[in-house]
Design a protein around this motif. Sequence first.
Motif, short mmCIF file in Angstrom:
data_model
loop_
_atom_site.label_atom_id
_atom_site.label_comp_id
_atom_site.label_asym_id
_atom_site.label_seq_id
_atom_site.Cartn_x
_atom_site.Cartn_y
_atom_site.Cartn_z
N VAL A 458 -17.65 30.80 15.08
CA VAL A 458 -16.20 30.92 14.90
C VAL A 458 -15.77 32.38 14.91
O VAL A 458 -14.77 32.75 15.56
N LEU A 459 -16.49 33.22 14.21
CA LEU A 459 -16.14 34.65 14.13
C LEU A 459 -16.12 35.30 15.51
O LEU A 459 -15.28 36.16 15.79
N LYS A 460 -17.01 34.87 16.40
CA LYS A 460 -17.13 35.53 17.70
C LYS A 460 -16.29 34.89 18.80
O LYS A 460 -15.72 35.59 19.65
N PHE A 461 -16.16 33.57 18.80
CA PHE A 461 -15.62 32.90 19.99
C PHE A 461 -14.27 32.20 19.82
O PHE A 461 -13.62 31.92 20.83
N ILE A 462 -13.86 31.88 18.61
CA ILE A 462 -12.63 31.09 18.44
C ILE A 462 -11.40 31.99 18.41
O ILE A 462 -11.33 32.95 17.63
N GLU A 463 -10.43 31.65 19.25
CA GLU A 463 -9.14 32.34 19.26
C GLU A 463 -8.09 31.47 18.58
O GLU A 463 -8.12 30.25 18.72
N GLU A 464 -7.18 32.10 17.88
CA GLU A 464 -6.14 31.36 17.17
C GLU A 464 -5.16 30.75 18.16
O GLU A 464 -4.75 31.40 19.12
N THR A 465 -4.77 29.48 17.94
CA THR A 465 -3.81 28.80 18.80
C THR A 465 -2.52 28.45 18.06
O THR A 465 -1.63 27.83 18.64
N LYS A 466 -2.42 28.82 16.81
CA LYS A 466 -1.24 28.47 16.01
C LYS A 466 0.04 28.97 16.67
O LYS A 466 0.16 30.14 17.02
#
Length: 475
Positions: A458-466
């Motif tokens: 999560v720290l490296k690959f997930i981008e926020e979509t909110k």
Amino acid sequence: MSEHGPVSDQESIYDDTDEGKGVVRIAVVAALGGFLFGYDSAVINGAVSAVEDEFNAASAALGFAVASALLGAAAGAMIAGRIADRLGRLAVMKIAAVLFLLSAIVTGLAPNLSILVLGRIIGGVGVGMASVIAPAYIAEIAPARIRGRLASLQQLAIVTGIFISLLIDFLLARAAGGSGETLGAGLEAWRWMFLAMAVPAVIYGALAFSIPESPRFLIAAHRIADAKVILSKLLGPTRIDAKIEKIRLSMERETKPSWADLRTPAGKVATIVWVGLALSVFQQFVGINVIFYYSNILWEAVGFDEEQAFTITVISATINVLTTLIAIATVDKFGRKPLLIIGSIGMTVTLATMAYIFGTANVVDGSPVLEGAEGPIALVAANLFVVAFGMSWGPVVWVLLGEMFPNRMRAAALGLAAAAQWVANWLITVSFPSLRDISLSLAYGLYAAFALLSLLFVLKFIEETKGKQLEDMRG
């Protein structure tokens, strides 16, 4: 104003209009597929011991019978996207409802283990289809500013289905004096556990006729006039033509939807697809469904009787429902990524605690026996694990899968990611009985390791979509 730009006129009317209330009603109906998803997945829990005795099943055969629904779910997820793109989102919901009904009848009346497995696979196909279509449909009809909350209804429905199935299992087993005892019409309690799913299956199928088709599917099918009518009802009449044009441009294509949509112009699978696949796998590799598929025999194995094990399982399912409400209340406020980070940390700590407790417990006849404070600590750790999962990875993964993919590939990519999730679920489910026979500490140690890896991912690959519009998602 949101962090991604001004909120559109269509979105701003959501909370205060009849049209906005209609969006909520539609999302609730779509999420009912998640209820059947949860019910069908967890109903086997209360029947495991009785099925094992009824058909004299060995550990490997029992594990396959429990996990067989997941093979069907992987297949259902793979085909759901193509059906949704060709026939529409509502067609998938109706097909899933029929499969759930068939599964209830076949499993409830199964004369042998093979027929039971067949019924589980039929229900699994329905589960897989529901797991794809609910988040896709909800994401496509929901305004961006509250899309996370509405998409989280899918997970709320899933955990509610789990809770209801486990509660019904408990009540039926208690009424009969045991899950393997005859209750009525000459049928054992465990058979009624499966047959009870027929009721919500019929309700889901009937309600699927009461909601509109996804306007994004209609635009992709060049049914612009129909899409305009639905968008006007959902979002109000303001700037509808501009909204339709933006959606049309994002979905414009010369070919029919296919798996090729998952590739970049260079021919490689898009990075966003790999991220979705990894999200799905990590959600299952932390072992959450061991709690809901095997908790009864797990707690019985460490010293609790059947009624106590049923009670513990129902408590865990209740906690799962309540913590999902936390996610619904916070996912559009704090965002997707922070919740995943908090959940990964909580899961790592609680799973490691369970691994330590089972690893240091006294072993009697090959099974650990929890004594003194060990039992309460294990129970608290197990339920805190459910809390950590329920307020993060449970609902947030479904939210992300429904919204992170571009319009042109959403159904196909979500189908592939959901299929990967079911394969991962199958691997965890079918391997647990054997791992249990080796060491419960080993099983929970592996799940703790995957929880830690999920944090790093999560720290490296997930981008926020909110707050982002679906048309702004890029592959």
